[in-house]
Write an enzyme that holds these catalytic residues in place. Sequence first.
Site, short mmCIF file in Angstrom:
data_model
loop_
_atom_site.label_atom_id
_atom_site.label_comp_id
_atom_site.label_asym_id
_atom_site.label_seq_id
_atom_site.Cartn_x
_atom_site.Cartn_y
_atom_site.Cartn_z
N TYR A 178 -3.57 50.67 -25.00
CA TYR A 178 -2.39 49.79 -24.70
C TYR A 178 -1.59 49.82 -26.27
O TYR A 178 -1.80 49.58 -27.21
CB TYR A 178 -3.05 48.30 -25.00
N LEU A 196 -3.93 37.06 -11.06
CA LEU A 196 -2.66 36.35 -10.68
C LEU A 196 -2.06 37.48 -9.84
O LEU A 196 -0.67 37.40 -9.81
CB LEU A 196 -1.96 35.81 -11.80
N ARG A 235 -0.82 40.46 -10.98
CA ARG A 235 0.04 41.15 -12.02
C ARG A 235 1.34 40.09 -11.98
O ARG A 235 2.44 40.69 -12.00
CB ARG A 235 0.47 42.67 -11.76
N PHE A 282 1.55 35.58 -8.15
CA PHE A 282 1.22 34.43 -7.82
C PHE A 282 1.77 33.40 -8.93
O PHE A 282 1.69 32.16 -8.78
CB PHE A 282 -0.42 34.09 -7.73
N GLY A 320 6.03 34.60 -7.65
CA GLY A 320 6.32 34.92 -6.33
C GLY A 320 7.28 36.24 -6.00
O GLY A 320 7.29 36.92 -6.84
#
Length: 352
Positions: free
Chosen positions: A63, A212, A214, A217, A220
Amino acid sequence: MAEACGVRRMKLGSQGLEVSAQGLGCMSLSSFFNIPEPKTDSIALLHHAIASGVTFLDTANSYGPGTNELLLGKALKDNGLREKAELATKFGIIYAEGKREIKGDPLYVRAACEASLKRLDVESIDLYYQHRIDTRVPIEITMGELKKLVEEGKINYIGLSEASASTIRRAHAVHPITAVQLEWSLWTRDVEEEIIPTCRELGIGIVAYSPLGRGFFASGPNLLDKLDKNDYRKASKYCFNLPRFQQENLDHNKILYEKVCAMSEKKRCTPAQLALAWIHHQGDDVCPIPGTTKIENLNQNIGALSVKLTTQEMSELDTIGQPDSVKGERVTAMVPNFNNSDTPPLSSWKSP
């Protein structure tokens, strides 16, 4: 809307590691997603997470690369926070000249661990994962070096990420695996068939990343409109892409999101909280690690712990998130050993 609540503790796996029942995926604080500015905002978020009880922090040497570990090292230096946190990092992914390589040979494993210890500025890593499985190296060889690192006190517990059920079994036979990290959410359910049962049979904890979807959720089908042009959900330049975020697939998958929204309204919580609550209700051996760059979102994610779901509501969500209702693969990689990979037999290994 469900409010933030106290974060309970849980045993992760059967080897003695205790963590917060919800962790924090730290990748978005320095790479791939919209990056917060200035950097002090990220440190403030990490401090707030620990103060709120979210002490299980997940990073990786890839990362940044490296910058995420440096960020956590700096944040944990403040006010003795290292003692309050459970620190997980990973090795195994190398980016060089725009290409991605997976490595698991002993020399690399040791060098990667030493480098992570230095960047994190710690004496030991609580949970050290193999980020992706090197399909050229028998898992027994990789695990042998990790076992040595445990014996030397440089790592406390061993984990695997995106490993096949057979690889998990072979690795666990060399040294107990504490946790397996895998993608698990309402729209990613393939791990339920074989990998989850294998972990439970062996007493291995389950860490759910991207719980979630990515961000799907949380925001949307309009998520792409909110993203920076360099966000990896929008720009396919990191050796993989995300078919579900292509507009045609998003248009189809919004049906799933709308059903989750309708149910969340009845539950008086956010769609993200409902999606996280579904993961929490999978069992006491599961720890989701949603990521965020905003304290407000972190507080909302913690609020998912107070959302209670009945057996009927869980069944309804299971139906909403059936695999055939989702359009698009979860990820398409440009390297063959990206997901749930296996390794060659030990008998094939010839030491360099």
